[in-house]
Design a protein around this motif. Structure first.
Motif, PDB file in Angstrom:
ATOM      1  N   HIS A   1       4.881   8.428  -0.559  1.00 22.70           N
ATOM      2  CA  HIS A   1       5.117   8.224   0.811  1.00 22.70           C
ATOM      3  C   HIS A   1       6.599   8.370   1.009  1.00 22.70           C
ATOM      4  CE1 HIS A   1       1.508   5.936   0.249  1.00 22.70           C
ATOM      5  NE2 HIS A   1       0.818   6.691   0.914  1.00 22.70           N
TER       6      HIS A   1
ATOM      7  N   ALA B   1      -3.832   6.636  -6.964  1.00 20.86           N
ATOM      8  CA  ALA B   1      -4.193   6.813  -5.465  1.00 20.86           C
ATOM      9  C   ALA B   1      -5.340   5.800  -5.225  1.00 20.86           C
ATOM     10  CB  ALA B   1      -4.331   8.054  -5.117  1.00 20.86           C
ATOM     11  N   GLU B   2      -6.503   6.117  -6.039  1.00 24.67           N
ATOM     12  CA  GLU B   2      -7.658   5.357  -5.788  1.00 24.67           C
ATOM     13  C   GLU B   2      -7.708   4.044  -5.896  1.00 24.67           C
ATOM     14  OE1 GLU B   2     -11.848   4.844  -8.135  1.00 24.67           O
ATOM     15  OE2 GLU B   2     -11.019   6.724  -8.021  1.00 24.67           O
TER      16      GLU B   2
ATOM     17  N   GLU C   1      -4.479  -1.930  -2.269  1.00 27.65           N
ATOM     18  CA  GLU C   1      -3.357  -2.293  -1.486  1.00 27.65           C
ATOM     19  C   GLU C   1      -2.174  -2.433  -2.350  1.00 27.65           C
ATOM     20  OE1 GLU C   1      -4.130  -4.676   2.083  1.00 27.65           O
ATOM     21  OE2 GLU C   1      -5.039  -2.760   3.085  1.00 27.65           O
TER      22      GLU C   1
ATOM     23  N   GLY D   1       0.671  -1.188   0.065  1.00 29.92           N
ATOM     24  CA  GLY D   1       0.026  -0.008   0.099  1.00 29.92           C
ATOM     25  C   GLY D   1       0.701   1.555  -0.056  1.00 29.92           C
TER      26      GLY D   1
ATOM     27  N   GLN E   1      -4.641   2.220  -5.739  1.00 33.27           N
ATOM     28  CA  GLN E   1      -3.740   1.708  -4.731  1.00 33.27           C
ATOM     29  C   GLN E   1      -4.368   1.544  -3.363  1.00 33.27           C
ATOM     30  OE1 GLN E   1      -1.104   4.513  -3.167  1.00 33.27           O
ATOM     31  NE2 GLN E   1       0.624   3.149  -3.240  1.00 33.27           N
ATOM     32  N   HIS E   2      -5.314   2.571  -3.008  1.00 31.48           N
ATOM     33  CA  HIS E   2      -6.121   2.151  -1.499  1.00 31.48           C
ATOM     34  C   HIS E   2      -6.833   0.954  -1.751  1.00 31.48           C
ATOM     35  CE1 HIS E   2      -8.697   3.423   1.941  1.00 31.48           C
ATOM     36  NE2 HIS E   2      -9.497   3.254   1.354  1.00 31.48           N
ATOM     37  N   GLU E   3      -7.741   0.772  -3.046  1.00 33.60           N
ATOM     38  CA  GLU E   3      -8.615  -0.318  -3.347  1.00 33.60           C
ATOM     39  C   GLU E   3      -8.072  -1.737  -3.139  1.00 33.60           C
ATOM     40  OE1 GLU E   3     -12.069  -1.859  -6.368  1.00 33.60           O
ATOM     41  OE2 GLU E   3     -10.960   0.178  -6.520  1.00 33.60           O
TER      42      GLU E   3
END
Length: 692
Positions: A229, A204-205, A211, A40, A207-209
């Protein structure tokens, strides 16, 4: 008290060294590189061209070519070492658990296969889906990456999609197998700022979904600040600094990191209150590295010890991994550059009362295209430039911004005579120039020159640099024939190149050096106006700073007037005095640079500013994303042309009536139905100004 087992990184690269076999023996392109990426997390790698960023990525997926090999080190993927695996094992892992998104989507897509066939192949080969299951999964993934009409898209060929749509297809294809690691190599370099913002939001979306761990390679520090990050800085094949993105941007410790950040214009600053400090010299080739610190020849803080003793990558008290003998001392110096760099002067203000040198009134440039109707005599018109009026005063710089297809390049090509105008008035130095360049007088051609985006397409590979710069000198009889060589050398010195480049060929130059040769050729005839079409968009930040400073110096010494096209709004804000914002063949806002970047905005300008990547992770920014693509110039929308995508549309008036020009004062004009009083109430796009 329970002890928690540390999480195993998705990717753990340890002491990676990569070599390429040449006729003179092995050349080490990457040396002792170590980093890890957690689930993530987005970990970026930055640096100039030739620093080894892409080589590291290709080494991870074992795609180094016949002459490349891993000399030493380990590549642990989900705890398992990839080094020494058979080609068949690596092929299964690459297609299933590791995916890669390349800089140019057309290089990753097969032009002879439909989109659906290419995407389905991934699932059929690696997941053993049948054709129907694979197609349904592909449509669903395209829907998840916000592709409009995905059922129709899978039946198209790559050339039938826009650049942003092609990149979405490549990202969707990479995510079909739910990879644990996604490697992205400059995925937004060729995209408009609005499309780039949408792609970064998408990453980003997803990646969040999912991980997914992401390794992001870029030279764009604004993009890195937005998505990362942690980040690592590479130079000449070595990792020189690594830390969290916030720490690296606010407290850089390695001189190279500091140099990269000083090269970047900060949104909100301009050439009169700040100076760009380029890194001198260039990245050394891997077969000619200095004996001590590899950065020593270009370092502003080097000492005698740096010339002979190699620094090791070490952990400092502030939590940075830094390859520098004196990192702590350098950090304590703050952001102030060395005194010799501070001697550079900022640009003087442009003459406010200078007469217009170039005036364009109601300009139109239309293209006829073949009709799709059989036996039809009517040929549809592409209205690339439609009723544009502007003027440029002597000694000033006009910036022209907008998305691809808005008419920026067509406008300047019409002005320079490369395109024939359909209508309107074009007046330059009191002379009508509404004609092709072949019909213009020689002195007008000399006074109006152009610098193009890609110097490779404008420099003849068969002739030397000296010959190509000398040609306009002879053509325009700028100096006597006996003085031509001396004048070419003088121009080369002005470009910070020197006489040694006179007999070189374009293939022997770097991208930045070619662009400087293109600028030298453009100014050889001592023109009054230079039209610059994306002259720095493909350059590293350090070379970009050199070219921008060079153009400022030329403008100061010669009084040259500039028109500057760019999609990087930070560069335009820094470099330009006045700005015109174009959308679908028309100017929608114009005025002094400082006025364009503060309310009141045209809604399109506001959207552009909200999309520009800011090289400062501490800055806040509005999130405004335009829906859909720019409409076709064959059949532009009625009323306000922006109404189909406008987030501030106020009703039917936007669809039916052409907007009025509203005067916001001080030469600032906005082409919009929304009352100025309401536009003034809009909050600024940038909530916290980037640190200068």
């Amino acid at each position: 008290m329970l002890s928690h087992k540390p999480q195993t990184p998705i990717l753990d690269v340890r002491d990676l060294t990569i070599a390429y076999a040449t006729r003179k023996g092995d050349v080490l392109a990457v040396r002792d590189v170590s980093f890890d990426i957690q689930r993530g997390e987005t970990h970026s790698i930055v640096g100039e061209s030739g620093c080894g960023k892409s080589t590291v990525a290709f080494g991870i997926v074992n795609f180094l070519g016949r002459n490349g090999r891993l000399v030493s080190g380990r590549i642990l993927f989900q705890g398992q070492d990839l080094v020494g695996r058979s080609p068949e094992e690596l092929r299964r892992i690459r297609g299933d658990r590791i995916a890669m998104v390349y800089q140019d989507p057309m290089a990753a897509l097969n032009p002879s296969m439909r989109i659906g066939d290419q995407m389905a192949e991934v699932l059929i080969v690696h997941r053993l889906f049948n054709r129907r299951e694979a197609e349904e999964a592909c449509v669903e993934m395209l829907r998840r990456v916000h592709m409009p009409d995905p059922g129709n898209v899978i039946r198209r060929y790559p050339h039938q999609l826009s650049g942003g749509q092609q990149q979405r297809v490549v990202i969707a294809m990479a995510l079909l197998n739910d990879p644990a690691l996604l490697i992205m190599d400059e995925p937004t370099t060729a995209l408009d700022v609005t499309v780039e913002a949408a792609v970064l939001d998408l990453v980003a979306e997803l990646q969040h979904e999912f991980e997914t761990a992401i390794m992001y390679i870029s030279h764009n520090l604004g993009v890195v600040a937005r998505v990362s990050h942690r980040m690592a800085v590479m130079y000449a094949g070595e990792l020189v600094e690594r830390a969290s993105v916030r720490d690296l941007f606010t407290r850089p410790q390695h001189p190279y990191t500091r140099g990269l950040l000083r090269c970047v214009p900060r949104l909100g600053t301009d050439k009169r209150d700040s100076v760009l400090y380029p890194i001198r010299g260039r990245v050394p080739p891997p077969n000619a590295l200095p004996p001590g610190c590899v950065f020593e020849p270009r370092c502003d803080y080097s000492r005698e010890e740096c010339r002979f003793r190699k620094p090791q990558l070490r952990l400092t008290a502030s939590g940075h991994f830094v390859r520098c003998h004196f990192a702590e001392e350098i950090q304590n110096l703050g952001w102030q550059p060395p005194e010799e760099l501070l001697a550079q002067v900022t640009a003087p203000p442009p003459p406010a009362d200078a007469p217009p040198l170039l005036r364009v009134t109601h300009a139109k440039t239309y293209y006829q295209v073949p009709s799709r109707k059989l036996l039809s005599r009517e040929k549809p018109l592409v209205k690339a430039v439609d009723d544009v009026s502007l003027e440029i005063r002597r000694g000033q710089t006009l910036g022209i911004v907008g998305e691809s297809g808005c008419g920026k390049s067509t406008l300047v090509k019409t002005i320079v005579g490369m395109e024939k105008p359909t209508g309107g008035e074009f007046e330059f130095m009191g002379v009508d120039i509404a004609m092709p360049v072949t019909q213009r007088k020689l002195d007008i051609v000399r006074e109006l020159q152009m610098v193009f985006q890609n110097p490779d397409s404008t420099l003849n590979p068969s002739f030397t640099v000296g010959y190509q710069i000398a040609r306009p000198l002879r053509r325009f009889k700028v100096v006597p024939r006996g003085e031509v060589r001396n004048e070419v050398v003088r121009l080369l010195e002005m470009m910070k190149l020197g006489e040694r480049y006179y007999d070189r060929y374009p293939r022997q130059l770097s991208g930045g050096e070619k662009q400087r040769v293109g600028i030298a050729r453009a100014i050889a005839g001592r023109p009054g106006v230079i039209l610059c079409d994306e002259p720095v968009s493909a350059l590293d930040v350090s070379v970009q700073a050199v070219v921008l400073n060079l153009m400022l110096e030329i403008q100061q010494k010669t009084g040259t007037t500039l028109a500057f096209i760019a999609h990087d709004l930070s560069v335009v804000r820094y470099f330009c005095d006045y700005i015109a914002v174009m959308y679908l063949g028309q100017i929608v806002e114009s005025g002094p640079a400082e006025a364009i970047y503060a309310p009141p905005y045209h809604p399109y300008t506001e959207a552009l500013l909200s999309a520009v990547p800011i090289p400062d992770p501490t800055a806040t920014q509005k999130h405004i994303r335009l829906e859909g693509a720019v409409p076709s110039a064959l059949n532009p929308p009625s009323g306000c042309r922006f109404h189909t995508r406008c987030p501030r549309k106020i009703g039917a008036i936007c669809e039916q009536e052409i907007p009025p020009w509203q005067d916001a004062g001080n030469g600032h004009r906005i082409f919009c139905h929304i009352p100025l009083a309401d536009l003034r109430k809009i909050e600024p796009v940038i909530g916290v100004a980037a640190r200068t």
